[in-house]
Design a protein around this motif. Structure first.
Motif, PDB file in Angstrom:
ATOM      1  N   ARG A  71     -41.128 -14.945 134.393  1.00  0.00           N
ATOM      2  CA  ARG A  71     -40.459 -15.799 134.895  1.00  0.00           C
ATOM      3  C   ARG A  71     -41.074 -16.825 135.474  1.00  0.00           C
ATOM      4  N   HIS A 126     -43.918 -17.986 135.143  1.00  0.00           N
ATOM      5  CA  HIS A 126     -44.802 -18.909 134.447  1.00  0.00           C
ATOM      6  C   HIS A 126     -43.975 -19.987 133.704  1.00  0.00           C
ATOM      7  N   GLU A 127     -42.504 -19.686 133.304  1.00  0.00           N
ATOM      8  CA  GLU A 127     -41.688 -20.696 132.784  1.00  0.00           C
ATOM      9  C   GLU A 127     -41.087 -21.432 133.799  1.00  0.00           C
ATOM     10  N   GLU A 128     -40.858 -21.172 135.053  1.00  0.00           N
ATOM     11  CA  GLU A 128     -40.533 -21.853 136.095  1.00  0.00           C
ATOM     12  C   GLU A 128     -41.779 -23.038 136.353  1.00  0.00           C
ATOM     13  N   ARG A 145     -44.033 -24.060 134.440  1.00  0.00           N
ATOM     14  CA  ARG A 145     -44.012 -24.906 133.185  1.00  0.00           C
ATOM     15  C   ARG A 145     -42.869 -26.118 133.448  1.00  0.00           C
ATOM     16  N   ALA A 146     -41.725 -25.840 133.837  1.00  0.00           N
ATOM     17  CA  ALA A 146     -40.645 -26.743 133.846  1.00  0.00           C
ATOM     18  C   ALA A 146     -40.995 -27.597 135.294  1.00  0.00           C
TER      19      ALA A 146
END
Length: 83
Positions: free
Chosen positions: A41, A43-45, A47-48
């Motif tokens: 979670r 990591h995705e945040e 990236r965004a």
């Protein structure tokens, strides 16, 4: 007799070292990233957020930008954040 005592001392030292290493390595173990939902979670945040920063940097440094285009880009970022 001294030779036998030296061998026993070396074996004892090596054994204690292995026990201590196993104990301290065991404390630092964490699940691999694939098994850790928080890691994925985050990591995705990240990236965004990096994508959003790149867009904002482009908008801030673009000499040919106009107010309407800027408004569209900001709204697009807001829509991505809310989804």
């Amino acid at each position: 007799m001294q030779w036998a005592e030296m061998v026993v001392a070396i074996v004892l030292i090596v054994t204690i070292g292995r026990i201590l290493r196993a104990r301290y390595e065991g404390r630092g173990l964490t699940p691999p990233p694939q098994e850790n939902g928080d890691f994925i979670r985050q990591h995705e945040e990240i990236r965004a957020l990096k994508e959003r920063i790149a867009v904002l940097e482009k908008l801030a440094t673009d000499d040919n930008s106009n107010a309407a285009r800027l408004d569209r880009e900001i709204e697009r970022l807001r829509d991505r954040r809310d989804s």
